[in-house]
Design an enzyme around this catalytic site. Sequence first.
Site, PDB file in Angstrom:
ATOM      1  N   ASN A 161       0.699  -1.212  -0.066  1.00 33.07           N
ATOM      2  CA  ASN A 161       0.059  -0.021  -0.030  1.00 33.07           C
ATOM      3  C   ASN A 161       0.789   1.228   0.020  1.00 33.07           C
ATOM      4  O   ASN A 161       0.234   2.428  -0.439  1.00 33.07           O
ATOM      5  CB  ASN A 161      -1.085  -0.102   1.140  1.00 33.07           C
ATOM      6  CG  ASN A 161      -0.599  -0.248   2.545  1.00 33.07           C
ATOM      7  OD1 ASN A 161       0.715  -0.506   2.732  1.00 33.07           O
ATOM      8  ND2 ASN A 161      -1.208   0.085   3.397  1.00 33.07           N
ATOM      9  N   ARG A 169      11.168   3.207   5.496  1.00 34.68           N
ATOM     10  CA  ARG A 169      11.160   3.139   7.149  1.00 34.68           C
ATOM     11  C   ARG A 169      11.663   1.899   7.727  1.00 34.68           C
ATOM     12  O   ARG A 169      12.118   2.204   8.790  1.00 34.68           O
ATOM     13  CB  ARG A 169       9.570   3.106   7.350  1.00 34.68           C
ATOM     14  CG  ARG A 169       9.091   3.721   8.453  1.00 34.68           C
ATOM     15  CD  ARG A 169       7.455   3.861   8.463  1.00 34.68           C
ATOM     16  NE  ARG A 169       6.716   2.447   8.808  1.00 34.68           N
ATOM     17  CZ  ARG A 169       5.582   2.569   8.805  1.00 34.68           C
ATOM     18  NH1 ARG A 169       4.851   3.828   9.193  1.00 34.68           N
ATOM     19  NH2 ARG A 169       4.833   1.433   9.398  1.00 34.68           N
ATOM     20  N   LYS A 184      12.082  -7.902   0.886  1.00 37.25           N
ATOM     21  CA  LYS A 184      11.115  -8.940   0.416  1.00 37.25           C
ATOM     22  C   LYS A 184       9.971  -7.979  -0.082  1.00 37.25           C
ATOM     23  O   LYS A 184       9.024  -7.769   1.053  1.00 37.25           O
ATOM     24  CB  LYS A 184      10.621 -10.082   0.912  1.00 37.25           C
ATOM     25  CG  LYS A 184      10.155 -11.018  -0.235  1.00 37.25           C
ATOM     26  CD  LYS A 184       8.938 -11.764   0.409  1.00 37.25           C
ATOM     27  CE  LYS A 184       7.564 -10.941   0.573  1.00 37.25           C
ATOM     28  NZ  LYS A 184       6.863 -10.250  -0.452  1.00 37.25           N
ATOM     29  N   PRO A 185       9.892  -7.083  -1.090  1.00 36.93           N
ATOM     30  CA  PRO A 185       8.865  -6.033  -1.391  1.00 36.93           C
ATOM     31  C   PRO A 185       7.493  -7.025  -1.700  1.00 36.93           C
ATOM     32  O   PRO A 185       7.474  -8.329  -1.880  1.00 36.93           O
ATOM     33  CB  PRO A 185       9.164  -5.554  -2.546  1.00 36.93           C
ATOM     34  CG  PRO A 185      10.056  -6.245  -3.394  1.00 36.93           C
ATOM     35  CD  PRO A 185      10.767  -7.300  -2.222  1.00 36.93           C
ATOM     36  N   ALA A 186       6.394  -6.567  -1.703  1.00 35.25           N
ATOM     37  CA  ALA A 186       5.139  -7.154  -1.947  1.00 35.25           C
ATOM     38  C   ALA A 186       5.089  -7.510  -3.491  1.00 35.25           C
ATOM     39  O   ALA A 186       5.629  -6.634  -4.289  1.00 35.25           O
ATOM     40  CB  ALA A 186       4.029  -6.160  -1.569  1.00 35.25           C
ATOM     41  N   GLY A 238       2.461  -5.724   7.444  1.00 29.42           N
ATOM     42  CA  GLY A 238       1.303  -6.175   6.798  1.00 29.42           C
ATOM     43  C   GLY A 238       0.221  -6.711   7.674  1.00 29.42           C
ATOM     44  O   GLY A 238       0.134  -6.074   8.722  1.00 29.42           O
ATOM     45  N   SER A 239      -0.377  -7.581   7.173  1.00 34.63           N
ATOM     46  CA  SER A 239      -1.394  -8.004   8.095  1.00 34.63           C
ATOM     47  C   SER A 239      -1.302  -8.709   9.476  1.00 34.63           C
ATOM     48  O   SER A 239      -0.234  -9.388   9.387  1.00 34.63           O
ATOM     49  CB  SER A 239      -2.713  -8.791   7.173  1.00 34.63           C
ATOM     50  OG  SER A 239      -1.892 -10.015   6.655  1.00 34.63           O
ATOM     51  N   LEU A 261       1.393  -4.046  12.154  1.00 36.37           N
ATOM     52  CA  LEU A 261       0.303  -4.970  11.657  1.00 36.37           C
ATOM     53  C   LEU A 261      -0.962  -4.097  11.265  1.00 36.37           C
ATOM     54  O   LEU A 261      -0.957  -2.918  11.265  1.00 36.37           O
ATOM     55  CB  LEU A 261       0.042  -6.106  12.641  1.00 36.37           C
ATOM     56  CG  LEU A 261       1.478  -6.760  12.841  1.00 36.37           C
ATOM     57  CD1 LEU A 261       1.197  -7.856  13.858  1.00 36.37           C
ATOM     58  CD2 LEU A 261       1.946  -7.591  11.538  1.00 36.37           C
ATOM     59  N   CYS A 294      -3.136   1.447   6.958  1.00 37.55           N
ATOM     60  CA  CYS A 294      -3.313   1.001   8.193  1.00 37.55           C
ATOM     61  C   CYS A 294      -3.892   1.850   9.239  1.00 37.55           C
ATOM     62  O   CYS A 294      -4.631   1.478  10.018  1.00 37.55           O
ATOM     63  CB  CYS A 294      -2.080   0.370   8.857  1.00 37.55           C
ATOM     64  SG  CYS A 294      -0.749   1.506   8.539  1.00 37.55           S
ATOM     65  N   GLU A 391     -11.026  -4.601   9.104  1.00 38.28           N
ATOM     66  CA  GLU A 391     -10.044  -3.555   8.582  1.00 38.28           C
ATOM     67  C   GLU A 391     -10.797  -3.504   6.963  1.00 38.28           C
ATOM     68  O   GLU A 391     -10.604  -4.379   6.331  1.00 38.28           O
ATOM     69  CB  GLU A 391      -8.615  -4.037   8.488  1.00 38.28           C
ATOM     70  CG  GLU A 391      -7.881  -2.804   8.034  1.00 38.28           C
ATOM     71  CD  GLU A 391      -6.404  -3.242   8.364  1.00 38.28           C
ATOM     72  OE1 GLU A 391      -6.060  -4.413   8.142  1.00 38.28           O
ATOM     73  OE2 GLU A 391      -5.405  -2.308   8.338  1.00 38.28           O
TER      74      GLU A 391
HETATM   75  P1  NAP Z   1       0.050  -9.266   3.548  1.00 34.00           P
HETATM   76  O1  NAP Z   1      -0.671 -10.068   2.996  1.00 34.00           O
HETATM   77  O2  NAP Z   1       0.365  -9.588   5.003  1.00 34.00           O
HETATM   78  O3  NAP Z   1       1.354  -9.107   3.065  1.00 34.00           O
HETATM   79  C1  NAP Z   1       2.554  -8.224   3.581  1.00 34.00           C
HETATM   80  C2  NAP Z   1       3.586  -8.652   3.188  1.00 34.00           C
HETATM   81  O4  NAP Z   1       3.838  -9.989   3.806  1.00 34.00           O
HETATM   82  C3  NAP Z   1       3.635  -8.959   1.590  1.00 34.00           C
HETATM   83  O5  NAP Z   1       5.206  -8.496   1.098  1.00 34.00           O
HETATM   84  C4  NAP Z   1       3.400 -10.367   1.521  1.00 34.00           C
HETATM   85  O6  NAP Z   1       4.097 -10.949   0.171  1.00 34.00           O
HETATM   86  C5  NAP Z   1       4.143 -10.862   2.381  1.00 34.00           C
HETATM   87  N1  NAP Z   1       3.722 -12.339   3.110  1.00 34.00           N
HETATM   88  C6  NAP Z   1       2.497 -12.809   2.887  1.00 34.00           C
HETATM   89  N2  NAP Z   1       2.352 -14.027   3.438  1.00 34.00           N
HETATM   90  C7  NAP Z   1       3.675 -14.220   3.785  1.00 34.00           C
HETATM   91  C8  NAP Z   1       4.350 -15.540   4.376  1.00 34.00           C
HETATM   92  N3  NAP Z   1       3.632 -16.597   4.546  1.00 34.00           N
HETATM   93  N4  NAP Z   1       5.586 -15.494   4.548  1.00 34.00           N
HETATM   94  C9  NAP Z   1       6.348 -14.524   4.307  1.00 34.00           C
HETATM   95  N5  NAP Z   1       5.761 -13.088   3.691  1.00 34.00           N
HETATM   96  C10 NAP Z   1       4.534 -13.131   3.542  1.00 34.00           C
HETATM   97  O7  NAP Z   1      -0.678  -7.600   4.010  1.00 34.00           O
HETATM   98  P2  NAP Z   1      -0.926  -6.595   2.695  1.00 34.00           P
HETATM   99  O8  NAP Z   1      -2.159  -6.917   2.097  1.00 34.00           O
HETATM  100  O9  NAP Z   1       0.071  -6.525   1.873  1.00 34.00           O
HETATM  101  O10 NAP Z   1      -0.871  -5.209   3.432  1.00 34.00           O
HETATM  102  C11 NAP Z   1      -2.113  -4.895   4.012  1.00 34.00           C
HETATM  103  C12 NAP Z   1      -2.005  -4.827   5.640  1.00 34.00           C
HETATM  104  O11 NAP Z   1      -0.842  -4.433   6.033  1.00 34.00           O
HETATM  105  C13 NAP Z   1      -3.032  -4.494   6.252  1.00 34.00           C
HETATM  106  O12 NAP Z   1      -3.679  -5.102   7.429  1.00 34.00           O
HETATM  107  C14 NAP Z   1      -2.549  -2.962   6.798  1.00 34.00           C
HETATM  108  O13 NAP Z   1      -3.334  -2.620   8.185  1.00 34.00           O
HETATM  109  C15 NAP Z   1      -1.155  -3.458   7.104  1.00 34.00           C
HETATM  110  N6  NAP Z   1      -0.376  -2.266   7.313  1.00 34.00           N
HETATM  111  C16 NAP Z   1       0.246  -1.988   8.384  1.00 34.00           C
HETATM  112  C17 NAP Z   1       1.192  -0.864   8.411  1.00 34.00           C
HETATM  113  C18 NAP Z   1       1.517  -0.447   9.927  1.00 34.00           C
HETATM  114  O14 NAP Z   1       2.505   0.314   9.779  1.00 34.00           O
HETATM  115  N7  NAP Z   1       1.022  -0.971  11.014  1.00 34.00           N
HETATM  116  C19 NAP Z   1       1.491  -0.402   7.503  1.00 34.00           C
HETATM  117  C20 NAP Z   1       0.963  -0.591   6.013  1.00 34.00           C
HETATM  118  C21 NAP Z   1      -0.050  -1.731   6.186  1.00 34.00           C
HETATM  119  P3  NAP Z   1       3.213 -11.057  -1.111  1.00 34.00           P
HETATM  120  O15 NAP Z   1       2.845  -9.675  -1.579  1.00 34.00           O
HETATM  121  O16 NAP Z   1       3.945 -11.855  -1.813  1.00 34.00           O
HETATM  122  O17 NAP Z   1       1.878 -11.713  -0.631  1.00 34.00           O
END
Ligand code: NAP
Length: 490
Positions: A161, A169, A184-186, A238-239, A261, A294, A391
């Site tokens: 996002n 950061r 490891k970027p998204a 991430g999530s 998260l 987030c 969310e």
């Molecule tokens: P996500 O599905 O959890 O993915 C985040 C990252 O983790 C991606 O690079 C993803 O790779 C990777 N990932 C997924 N499964 C994994 C696994 N089993 N092992 C290792 N890495 C894995 O989250 P998202 O949909 O990208 O982002 C949205 C979420 O991030 C929301 O919940 C949001 O609130 C949260 N967020 C939090 C903050 C904060 O600062 N608290 C900031 C921004 C976003 P892939 O892309 O290849 O799936």
Amino acid sequence: MAAEDESRVLGDVPTGLLIGGSWQDATGGERFDVTDPSTGKVLVSVADGRPEDGIRALDAAAAAQESWGRTSPRSRSDVLRRTWELVQERKDDIALLMTLEMGKPLAESHGEVTYGGEFLRWFSEEAVRITGRYGVNPEGTGRTIVSQHPVGPCYLITPWNFPLAMATRKIAPALAAGCTVIVKPAELTPLTTLYVAKLFEEAGVPAGVLNVVPTTKAGALTEPVLADSRLRKLSFTGSTPVGVKLLQQAAGNVLRTSMELGGNAPFIVFEDADLDAAVEGAMLAKFRNIGQACTASNRFVVHESVADEFAAKLTERVQALPIGRGTDEGVRIGPLINEAAIEKAERLVKDAVERGATERIGGGRVDRPGTFFSPTVLDHVKPGSDILKTEIFGPVVAVSRFSSEEEAVRIANDTEFGLVSYVFTRDLARGQRMIELLETGMMGLNVGVISNASAPFGGVKQSGVGREGGFEGIHEYLSTKYTMTPSPFA
Ligand code: NAP
């Protein structure tokens, strides 16, 4: 924005893996496509890292750790400062790239270049301010020396996002502290990270200090890296469900962790609030990044005496939001990231309406190519609705009402998350009470945007562990060592 600009910028993105200072194909040569969510068209393809590439990146990071950890703080600072300067020089290209791969309006991408770039400048300044302490023990018999040392090789996982800010950061404080990294970027948005890695190289980062491994196999690539004893730290944004899984894996190797998260931010409007300021704040807190932040306000909790007026004013503003491709002039609402995001928003709106919410505006998918969802205002959202527990990650406002301060606090805290809360009130004592009573890592008191490189960003409860930015940010990448020496007067 001219099509020539788009192809020129895309042509400038390195599309390999960056390992040990060289851009490489993935083992086996696989690649994957990165698409524009506003058109569904392929932008470019990038190398698809395999698990063995993750380990090769760790080999490089581990090999570079000792020498990078011993460089002078000033030279590390200079690399970060020079990278910040390069980001400023290429700001138009970076903004365009982010809009292309992620969809946000160009003006917001420019905002992210400023915000994300600032972590490079902030931590270039922090790199030279890592201090320790020297003390006399209470008995007077010894001297205690407390010193700070780089944690060691770090694995950094970022979400889609905020493609620039979520990367800088983490990378900036890690490098400032003297740690080497693997990023490891998204999968959906690797291009900005790859482009910025090239700027780091131009700024003189030594080989192996910054490694970047895009992949479609996040889980398979990550697991062996986290299990390798040469790795010392995991930083993840991430999530929450993925974060929980990674914490479990990290426990096997007793890794230091920073976890940023998910959130479920309350946006509380008290009866004494400046309503126009609250509406202005709501527009920012909800619609920045098309609601895909987030920090996005998820639950609008409004005093019953002002809720009608607040919802009406907000609806009027929402009605005027131009929808379109992020590159088009004046657009405020770009596409959601993918089909799954559209389906989620549709499901949450449907559930809320079935439970009695009224739809003031919007409510569904926009009939045009790409993944667009119309900005939506739901009023009188009933307790128990999924939208209040989930969310949303989309441009949907959910308004519910309260009648007393105690009730507002109870509603706000009624969630397993605790990232950010927004409060609008003109009563200073009430604002101070909210600081003490709300279970939250951050608060916007009469403001709708809280992100700033100089501030410690992070959550409590299931929103995470650790802080990014501020004076705190660099300490996530430092370990404390204590040494006892005898008194020199014994
Ligand atoms: P996500 O599905 O959890 O993915 C985040 C990252 O983790 C991606 O690079 C993803 O790779 C990777 N990932 C997924 N499964 C994994 C696994 N089993 N092992 C290792 N890495 C894995 O989250 P998202 O949909 O990208 O982002 C949205 C979420 O991030 C929301 O919940 C949001 O609130 C949260 N967020 C939090 C903050 C904060 O600062 N608290 C900031 C921004 C976003 P892939 O892309 O290849 O799936």
